[in-house]
Scaffold this motif. Structure first.
Motif, PDB file in Angstrom:
ATOM      1  N   GLU A 196      77.416   4.257  58.278  1.00 20.28           N
ATOM      2  CA  GLU A 196      78.437   3.775  57.445  1.00 20.28           C
ATOM      3  C   GLU A 196      78.766   3.021  57.125  1.00 20.28           C
ATOM      4  N   ASP A 197      78.690   2.061  58.480  1.00 17.04           N
ATOM      5  CA  ASP A 197      79.541   0.257  58.757  1.00 17.04           C
ATOM      6  C   ASP A 197      78.495  -0.399  57.469  1.00 17.04           C
ATOM      7  N   GLY A 198      77.247   0.660  56.700  1.00 18.52           N
ATOM      8  CA  GLY A 198      76.352  -0.168  55.995  1.00 18.52           C
ATOM      9  C   GLY A 198      76.338   0.195  54.020  1.00 18.52           C
ATOM     10  N   VAL A 199      77.455   0.653  54.246  1.00 19.08           N
ATOM     11  CA  VAL A 199      77.503   1.604  53.052  1.00 19.08           C
ATOM     12  C   VAL A 199      78.196   0.952  51.848  1.00 19.08           C
ATOM     13  N   SER A 200      78.569   0.265  52.030  1.00 20.33           N
ATOM     14  CA  SER A 200      78.842  -1.125  50.615  1.00 20.33           C
ATOM     15  C   SER A 200      78.015  -2.091  50.681  1.00 20.33           C
ATOM     16  N   ASN A 201      76.865  -2.701  52.105  1.00 15.08           N
ATOM     17  CA  ASN A 201      75.416  -3.274  51.092  1.00 15.08           C
ATOM     18  C   ASN A 201      74.743  -2.415  50.711  1.00 15.08           C
ATOM     19  N   ALA A 202      74.480  -0.922  51.180  1.00 13.24           N
ATOM     20  CA  ALA A 202      73.342  -0.174  50.626  1.00 13.24           C
ATOM     21  C   ALA A 202      73.444  -0.243  49.151  1.00 13.24           C
ATOM     22  N   ILE A 203      75.489   0.290  49.223  1.00 13.31           N
ATOM     23  CA  ILE A 203      76.092   0.092  47.715  1.00 13.31           C
ATOM     24  C   ILE A 203      75.035  -0.705  46.684  1.00 13.31           C
ATOM     25  N   GLU A 204      75.535  -1.851  47.538  1.00 12.91           N
ATOM     26  CA  GLU A 204      75.729  -3.480  45.986  1.00 12.91           C
ATOM     27  C   GLU A 204      73.638  -3.738  46.083  1.00 12.91           C
ATOM     28  N   LYS A 205      72.872  -3.182  47.241  1.00 12.05           N
ATOM     29  CA  LYS A 205      71.386  -3.478  46.836  1.00 12.05           C
ATOM     30  C   LYS A 205      71.241  -2.352  45.739  1.00 12.05           C
ATOM     31  N   LEU A 206      71.629  -0.618  45.344  1.00 11.24           N
ATOM     32  CA  LEU A 206      71.590   0.068  44.703  1.00 11.24           C
ATOM     33  C   LEU A 206      72.219  -0.185  43.168  1.00 11.24           C
ATOM     34  N   LEU A 207      74.002  -1.354  43.220  1.00 10.99           N
ATOM     35  CA  LEU A 207      73.875  -1.075  42.353  1.00 10.99           C
ATOM     36  C   LEU A 207      72.648  -2.416  41.017  1.00 10.99           C
ATOM     37  N   THR A 208      71.621  -3.690  42.300  1.00  8.77           N
ATOM     38  CA  THR A 208      71.591  -4.367  41.514  1.00  8.77           C
ATOM     39  C   THR A 208      69.918  -3.526  41.359  1.00  8.77           C
ATOM     40  N   SER A 209      70.067  -2.652  41.859  1.00  4.83           N
ATOM     41  CA  SER A 209      68.346  -2.178  41.525  1.00  4.83           C
ATOM     42  C   SER A 209      68.251  -1.272  40.044  1.00  4.83           C
ATOM     43  N   ASN A 210      69.913  -0.594  40.123  1.00  9.06           N
ATOM     44  CA  ASN A 210      69.891  -0.383  38.704  1.00  9.06           C
ATOM     45  C   ASN A 210      70.586  -1.937  37.693  1.00  9.06           C
ATOM     46  N   ARG A 211      70.743  -2.125  37.809  1.00 12.52           N
ATOM     47  CA  ARG A 211      71.008  -3.793  36.463  1.00 12.52           C
ATOM     48  C   ARG A 211      69.257  -3.692  36.401  1.00 12.52           C
ATOM     49  N   THR A 212      68.642  -3.865  37.135  1.00  8.60           N
ATOM     50  CA  THR A 212      67.359  -4.370  37.031  1.00  8.60           C
ATOM     51  C   THR A 212      66.682  -2.860  36.107  1.00  8.60           C
ATOM     52  N   LEU A 213      66.894  -2.064  36.456  1.00 10.85           N
ATOM     53  CA  LEU A 213      66.369  -0.900  36.000  1.00 10.85           C
ATOM     54  C   LEU A 213      66.776  -0.573  34.715  1.00 10.85           C
ATOM     55  N   GLU A 214      68.361  -0.851  34.703  1.00 14.11           N
ATOM     56  CA  GLU A 214      68.809  -0.713  32.564  1.00 14.11           C
ATOM     57  C   GLU A 214      67.900  -1.859  31.803  1.00 14.11           C
TER      58      GLU A 214
END
Length: 396
Positions: free
Chosen positions: A254-272
């Motif tokens: 739970e205390d690492g959710v924001s970091n995980a979301i940031e990684k997911l967004l970065t990966s999503n931008r790369t995929l886009e």
């Protein structure tokens, strides 16, 4: 007199007995009763009405009409004479907490920064005040919240007092009062003095706590959303459930959710970006294939469920392949037809004439110039029929 009403005599009164003075129905055919006294608080001053029962019948609304309090009931009341009333205490105490919390928060904004509150709304889940300023910083919000909760922890008394207009000069009121008769002050000593007709607990400690949740701009003012008392626990539980669900979905603590979301967004931008590049390559391949099947100098094709933006890109790629080509592309999308007509630099036909020939048939609209046009309208024909009209215009 106002001060003789049960809800003003004792805000903690949960049950009472009163005589029925009147029964009736309003213009919406809602049944109501009028009592000789009541503990039911009517809607007013930003605070919602109480609910409960009268004579065992549910009270669904309470309104003051021309100085008379009407208790609207779920069904007609057969009783006459004296009846028993019972307040939904959980709802009443929640309103008391929220309303007193609003007084404390509003006074804190004034005390620290001179920000005046111009309106107050007590909703089902959150409370809001509108501040007469254009911007509030995060540091200011934090300071106000801290002061408000200090006042709560000090458990100061919350007093009510009925005064005359002449007596108002004895009090340092937070804002000017609109009433001049039967004035009721709600006082937190050495902190807040304010005219108010709502119900409140008898000490700040009973507000429990205050949490500012968000702000938003509202026509050159700032709306502050917050919660008090039991509602803070409800908001905490709701946010905990959301955080826990996000944690599981992300396979992160739970205390690492924001970091995980940031990684997911970065990966999503790369995929886009990769997907966009792949789409461009596919369109380029598609353009080459269409040019290979041109009919003279014309490339024509009717698609299904293609956006006009895709048609535009495809048309530009086609005429880039061969500057003598004219591209006529149509897309059938549900009840609409859209088209693009483009010519290479060596072609002579006017694309505006092509558009002019088909738009009236579609009851449509379009735009462009002699070299490139696009438009669309109603699906009054098939895509192939539309291509025939466009190509015939070129022949003419």
């Amino acid at each position: 007199m106002l001060k003789d009403r049960f809800y003003y005599e004792d805000a903690y009164m949960k049950t009472f007995k009163a005589r029925i003075l009147q029964k009736g129905k309003d213009s919406d055919q809602r049944s109501y009763v009028v009592l000789d006294n009541t503990a039911f608080y009517p809607t007013g001053g930003g605070q919602p009405h109480d609910t409960g029962t009268i004579g065992g019948i549910c009270v669904i609304d309470v309104e003051e009409v021309e100085g008379v309090i009407r208790h609207f009931l779920k069904e007609c009341l057969d009783s006459a004479g004296e009846v028993a009333g019972a307040i939904d205490w959980e709802r009443r105490f929640d309103h008391m907490q929220q309303h007193a919390g609003q007084h404390i928060l509003t006074a804190a904004f004034v005390d620290l920064f001179g920000f005046q509150t111009v309106s107050f709304h007590l909703g089902k889940e959150l409370v809001s005040i509108d501040l007469d300023v254009e911007d509030v910083s995060a540091d200011q919000l934090a300071a106000v919240e801290k002061l408000a909760n200090e006042i709560i922890l000090e458990n100061r008394p919350i007093e009510t007092k009925w005064v005359s207009e002449d007596e108002l000069t004895e009090y340092s009121l937070r804002k000017q009062l609109a009433v001049t008769d039967e004035i009721r002050l709600v006082i937190i000593p050495e902190f807040d003095y304010n005219g108010c007709g709502g119900t409140h607990p008898n000490s700040t400690g009973q507000v429990g706590m205050i949490k500012i949740l968000s702000t938003e701009k509202q026509k050159r003012k700032v709306r502050v959303h917050f919660a008090c008392g039991g509602r803070v626990i409800q908001q905490l539980q709701r946010k905990h459930e959301e955080l826990s669900a996000a944690s599981k979905l992300l396979s992160a603590p739970e205390d690492g959710v924001s970091n995980a979301i940031e990684k997911l967004l970065t990966s999503n931008r790369t995929l886009e970006k990769s997907l966009e590049h792949a789409k461009e390559e596919l369109l380029s391949f598609e353009a080459k294939r269409l040019v290979e099947h041109k009919n003279g100098i014309v490339v024509r094709y009717a698609f299904t469920d293609r956006t006009v933006q895709e048609l535009q890109k495809l048309a530009r790629l086609i005429i880039a392949e061969d500057e003598s080509i004219i591209a006529l592309l149509v897309a059938e999308n549900e009840n609409h037809l859209q088209f693009v007509a483009a010519r290479g630099t060596l072609a002579k036909a006017s694309m505006k004439q092509v558009a002019a020939s088909v738009l009236p048939l579609l009851n449509g609209k379009g735009g462009g110039n002699d070299a490139f046009v696009q438009g669309g309208g109603e699906r009054t024909m098939t895509g192939e029929e539309m291509l025939n009209v466009m190509e015939n215009t070129l022949v003419k």
